[in-house]
Design a protein around this motif. Sequence first.
Motif, PDB file in Angstrom:
ATOM      1  N   GLU A 106       0.486  -0.927  -0.107  1.00  8.34           N
ATOM      2  CA  GLU A 106       0.270   0.017   0.136  1.00  8.34           C
ATOM      3  C   GLU A 106       1.136   1.605   0.116  1.00  8.34           C
ATOM      4  OE1 GLU A 106      -2.507  -0.328   3.714  1.00  8.34           O
ATOM      5  OE2 GLU A 106      -3.752  -1.850   2.570  1.00  8.34           O
ATOM      6  N   LYS A 107       0.252   2.652   0.064  1.00 12.51           N
ATOM      7  CA  LYS A 107       0.973   3.881  -0.163  1.00 12.51           C
ATOM      8  C   LYS A 107       1.237   3.856   1.135  1.00 12.51           C
ATOM      9  CE  LYS A 107       0.665   8.170  -2.833  1.00 12.51           C
ATOM     10  NZ  LYS A 107       2.122   7.816  -3.666  1.00 12.51           N
ATOM     11  N   MET A 108       2.737   4.730   1.652  1.00 11.05           N
ATOM     12  CA  MET A 108       3.016   4.900   2.645  1.00 11.05           C
ATOM     13  C   MET A 108       2.443   6.134   3.190  1.00 11.05           C
ATOM     14  SD  MET A 108       7.141   4.756   2.523  1.00 11.05           S
ATOM     15  CE  MET A 108       7.249   5.144   3.634  1.00 11.05           C
ATOM     16  N   VAL A 109       1.627   6.951   3.598  1.00 14.18           N
ATOM     17  CA  VAL A 109       0.774   7.496   4.833  1.00 14.18           C
ATOM     18  C   VAL A 109       1.875   8.865   5.384  1.00 14.18           C
ATOM     19  CG1 VAL A 109      -0.926   8.278   5.432  1.00 14.18           C
ATOM     20  CG2 VAL A 109      -0.926   5.744   5.333  1.00 14.18           C
ATOM     21  N   GLY A 110       1.310  10.161   5.492  1.00 12.35           N
ATOM     22  CA  GLY A 110       1.848  10.704   6.264  1.00 12.35           C
ATOM     23  C   GLY A 110       2.377  12.034   5.147  1.00 12.35           C
ATOM     24  N   GLU A 111       2.627  12.619   3.811  1.00 10.74           N
ATOM     25  CA  GLU A 111       2.661  13.170   2.792  1.00 10.74           C
ATOM     26  C   GLU A 111       4.142  13.444   3.368  1.00 10.74           C
ATOM     27  OE1 GLU A 111       0.746  13.481   0.632  1.00 10.74           O
ATOM     28  OE2 GLU A 111      -0.601  11.462   1.131  1.00 10.74           O
ATOM     29  N   ASP A 112       5.444  13.039   3.982  1.00 10.94           N
ATOM     30  CA  ASP A 112       6.742  14.221   4.178  1.00 10.94           C
ATOM     31  C   ASP A 112       7.491  12.977   3.820  1.00 10.94           C
ATOM     32  OD1 ASP A 112       5.419  11.439   5.831  1.00 10.94           O
ATOM     33  OD2 ASP A 112       6.707  12.145   7.945  1.00 10.94           O
ATOM     34  N   ASN A 113       6.652  12.665   2.306  1.00  6.65           N
ATOM     35  CA  ASN A 113       8.467  12.029   1.572  1.00  6.65           C
ATOM     36  C   ASN A 113       8.734  12.870   0.495  1.00  6.65           C
ATOM     37  OD1 ASN A 113       7.571   9.583   3.427  1.00  6.65           O
ATOM     38  ND2 ASN A 113       6.220   8.870   1.689  1.00  6.65           N
ATOM     39  N   TYR A 114       8.195  14.203   0.727  1.00  2.23           N
ATOM     40  CA  TYR A 114       8.686  14.867  -0.654  1.00  2.23           C
ATOM     41  C   TYR A 114      10.159  15.104  -0.378  1.00  2.23           C
ATOM     42  CZ  TYR A 114       8.833  19.064  -3.868  1.00  2.23           C
ATOM     43  OH  TYR A 114       9.021  19.776  -4.895  1.00  2.23           O
ATOM     44  N   ARG A 115      10.723  15.573   0.622  1.00 11.56           N
ATOM     45  CA  ARG A 115      12.239  16.304   1.318  1.00 11.56           C
ATOM     46  C   ARG A 115      12.681  15.273   0.216  1.00 11.56           C
ATOM     47  NH1 ARG A 115      11.988  18.657   6.377  1.00 11.56           N
ATOM     48  NH2 ARG A 115      14.223  18.700   5.545  1.00 11.56           N
ATOM     49  N   ALA A 116      12.587  13.708   0.953  1.00  7.65           N
ATOM     50  CA  ALA A 116      13.290  12.757   0.908  1.00  7.65           C
ATOM     51  C   ALA A 116      13.198  12.098  -0.743  1.00  7.65           C
ATOM     52  CB  ALA A 116      13.027  11.069   1.845  1.00  7.65           C
ATOM     53  N   LEU A 117      12.304  12.042  -1.165  1.00  5.46           N
ATOM     54  CA  LEU A 117      11.988  11.744  -2.854  1.00  5.46           C
ATOM     55  C   LEU A 117      12.461  12.314  -3.977  1.00  5.46           C
ATOM     56  CD1 LEU A 117       9.080   9.454  -2.289  1.00  5.46           C
ATOM     57  CD2 LEU A 117      11.344   8.816  -2.583  1.00  5.46           C
ATOM     58  N   VAL A 118      12.004  14.048  -3.505  1.00  2.00           N
ATOM     59  CA  VAL A 118      12.086  14.792  -4.703  1.00  2.00           C
ATOM     60  C   VAL A 118      13.688  15.566  -4.565  1.00  2.00           C
ATOM     61  CG1 VAL A 118      11.594  16.579  -5.771  1.00  2.00           C
ATOM     62  CG2 VAL A 118      10.044  14.692  -5.324  1.00  2.00           C
ATOM     63  N   GLU A 119      13.348  15.974  -2.883  1.00  2.00           N
ATOM     64  CA  GLU A 119      15.152  16.985  -2.862  1.00  2.00           C
ATOM     65  C   GLU A 119      16.089  16.203  -2.872  1.00  2.00           C
ATOM     66  OE1 GLU A 119      13.169  19.703   0.021  1.00  2.00           O
ATOM     67  OE2 GLU A 119      12.464  21.254  -1.754  1.00  2.00           O
ATOM     68  N   GLU A 120      15.976  14.745  -2.062  1.00  2.00           N
ATOM     69  CA  GLU A 120      17.048  14.032  -2.225  1.00  2.00           C
ATOM     70  C   GLU A 120      17.402  14.563  -0.585  1.00  2.00           C
ATOM     71  OE1 GLU A 120      19.673  14.303  -4.687  1.00  2.00           O
ATOM     72  OE2 GLU A 120      18.560  13.612  -6.371  1.00  2.00           O
ATOM     73  N   SER A 130      -0.125   5.688   9.188  1.00  2.00           N
ATOM     74  CA  SER A 130      -1.317   4.784   9.621  1.00  2.00           C
ATOM     75  C   SER A 130      -1.435   4.445  11.107  1.00  2.00           C
ATOM     76  CB  SER A 130      -0.805   3.818   8.648  1.00  2.00           C
ATOM     77  OG  SER A 130       0.058   2.635   8.848  1.00  2.00           O
ATOM     78  N   LEU A 131      -0.333   4.095  11.881  1.00  2.00           N
ATOM     79  CA  LEU A 131      -0.252   3.775  13.459  1.00  2.00           C
ATOM     80  C   LEU A 131      -0.617   5.076  14.402  1.00  2.00           C
ATOM     81  CD1 LEU A 131       2.597   1.182  13.332  1.00  2.00           C
ATOM     82  CD2 LEU A 131       0.449   0.689  13.315  1.00  2.00           C
ATOM     83  N   GLY A 132      -0.754   5.898  13.772  1.00  2.00           N
ATOM     84  CA  GLY A 132      -0.525   7.017  14.909  1.00  2.00           C
ATOM     85  C   GLY A 132       0.262   8.269  14.101  1.00  2.00           C
ATOM     86  N   PHE A 156       9.044   6.443  15.615  1.00  2.00           N
ATOM     87  CA  PHE A 156       8.620   6.227  17.190  1.00  2.00           C
ATOM     88  C   PHE A 156       7.656   7.242  17.603  1.00  2.00           C
ATOM     89  CE2 PHE A 156      13.329   5.767  16.998  1.00  2.00           C
ATOM     90  CZ  PHE A 156      13.989   4.485  17.828  1.00  2.00           C
ATOM     91  N   LEU A 157       6.343   6.135  17.734  1.00  2.00           N
ATOM     92  CA  LEU A 157       5.308   6.323  18.079  1.00  2.00           C
ATOM     93  C   LEU A 157       5.380   7.752  19.219  1.00  2.00           C
ATOM     94  CD1 LEU A 157       2.659   3.397  18.213  1.00  2.00           C
ATOM     95  CD2 LEU A 157       2.708   5.399  16.032  1.00  2.00           C
ATOM     96  N   MET A 158       4.782   8.835  19.460  1.00  2.00           N
ATOM     97  CA  MET A 158       4.654   9.639  20.544  1.00  2.00           C
ATOM     98  C   MET A 158       3.641   9.494  21.384  1.00  2.00           C
ATOM     99  SD  MET A 158       5.924  12.965  18.698  1.00  2.00           S
ATOM    100  CE  MET A 158       6.069  13.386  19.795  1.00  2.00           C
ATOM    101  N   LYS A 159       2.689   8.237  21.080  1.00  2.00           N
ATOM    102  CA  LYS A 159       2.655   8.024  23.006  1.00  2.00           C
ATOM    103  C   LYS A 159       3.767   7.386  23.633  1.00  2.00           C
ATOM    104  CE  LYS A 159       0.184   4.113  20.592  1.00  2.00           C
ATOM    105  NZ  LYS A 159      -0.674   3.038  21.302  1.00  2.00           N
ATOM    106  N   ASP A 160       4.328   6.541  22.570  1.00  2.00           N
ATOM    107  CA  ASP A 160       5.729   6.068  23.458  1.00  2.00           C
ATOM    108  C   ASP A 160       7.034   6.733  24.524  1.00  2.00           C
ATOM    109  OD1 ASP A 160       4.313   3.317  22.562  1.00  2.00           O
ATOM    110  OD2 ASP A 160       5.527   2.965  20.811  1.00  2.00           O
ATOM    111  N   ILE A 161       6.584   7.681  23.219  1.00  2.00           N
ATOM    112  CA  ILE A 161       7.741   8.765  23.689  1.00  2.00           C
ATOM    113  C   ILE A 161       7.398   9.873  24.929  1.00  2.00           C
ATOM    114  CG2 ILE A 161       9.098  11.582  23.025  1.00  2.00           C
ATOM    115  CD1 ILE A 161       8.929  10.742  20.115  1.00  2.00           C
TER     116      ILE A 161
END
Length: 530
Positions: A106-120, A130-132, A156-161
């Motif tokens: 499935e597609k990754m959730v979070g919409e925060d991959n742009y800087r890694a995939l595009v701006e390297e 998907s886990l919170g 790392f989930l924020m609730k665990d931190i």
Amino acid sequence: MRLSLQTKILVLVLSLVLFIIILLTASFTYLEAKEIEKQKAQLALKISKTISFMPEVIEALQTKGSEGIIQPTAERIREEIGAEFIVVGNKEGIRYSHPVPERIGEKMVGEDNYRALVEEEYYTSRAVGSLGPSLRGKSPIFSENGQVIGIVSVGFLMKDIKEQIFHNVLRVSFKSLIVLLLAVAGSVMLSRNIRKDTMGLEPYQIATLHTEKDAILQSTREGLLSYDEAGRVTMMNQTAKKLLNISGGFRHLKIENLLPSSHLYQIFKTGKPQMDQELLLEDKTLIINRTPIFHKDQVKGVVASFRDKTEIEQMLHTISEVKSYSEDLRAQTHEFTNKLYVLSSLLQLGEYEEAVEMIQNETANVEVKNRILFNQIEDSKVQAILLGKIGKASEKKIGFEIDSNSSLQGLPSHINLTHLIVIIGNLVDNAFEAVANHDQHPQVTFFATDLGNDIIFEIHDNGAGIPEENKALLFNRGFTDKESLEPRGYGLANVKAAVNQLQGMVEFHSEIGTGTVFTVYLPKTIIGGS
């Protein structure tokens, strides 16, 4: 309602400690949260970088159907580092690994991959997956020719931190609670120790006692002071300052400089009070009592009370003069009683001519004296003293005359009967004693006038006179040239003191074989008086 000292200390210390604990706990919580988040973010980024450079991951992304190769590797690493998820995806963001296997592909959730995939870029981010909500480290995966072919996301989930932060804060809070309990115990011990030192008294009670003590000290007519083992004066009232001629503060004064005596420190060794000890201090004789101050059965200080023996002696001598004055009146009464007996006897014997002659002589003598005494001397106090002396002179067979030139109006209010008894009484009595052994005609003359600005009294006798060597010592207390079993030498000293008190002066002129003249000048007005 007044709070006790123990309650005040307990509330103050607990409030202060509680405030510090809350402040430090809040600061620790904030810094600890920042530090844990920073550590987790750096760990996630490092792991994601490490995985992105693994050859098997790079090779698997370039090979179709290789999901089964990346998933076991990612899960093994995830379990070892304790991350919540490690997701490897291709350039389109399709998952090749996930903690939940059903979500692979499935597609990754979070919409925060742009800087890694595009701006390297390699970076950390916060996003809701998907886990919170989670804290993530993202790294791009490069092929051998430098092209971005995928992405690694370690999170790392924020609730665990937050749970880790809570446990750390809870551990610190437990230690803070121990500190708070120690502060309570310390406050109770401190307040009890202070209460023990203050003998169970509250501060307001100590303040009340201090005010009462100060009022008692200043109202006491005896001199009071206290000193410690080192001889430092710790307390002194106004009477003590006056007797010891001290002006200003008394702190840092040494007791041996104020009351020189060899017994000042003996009381610290014996612990026994010293009562009614005489001490000569310049022109004063002091009667001193010393009482030890005990604390826990040890002498920690001494309270000394003292009074001026000179004042006591002056009071006793004044009483003696008043007694002498009453004896003079008794002598006058006795003299006239004897004359009445003689007159009665003459009348009973029929010696009428002698009786008449006696009456005429006495009448003439009394008329002359009364005319001067009651017409020219108008002050009743002086009249009373002279009447007593007339009777005493008659009993002693001494000629006592009041100068016919005397003239005296009523005396100013600042000259009281006690002053006149001391001054006139002593000088006339001394004149009587001076002429007592005169063989022929013992004679004493009294003169008084208020003409001018001064009131003048003059007493003249025809006695033997004063030897030259005694003249300089005449007004010294205790000096006398007469032998007696009773203490003498205070009369002229008291006269001098009374005249000085009235801001006057006394002088005398004496010649051997001729007699002595004492002259007293008393101003009608005195400085600071009427």
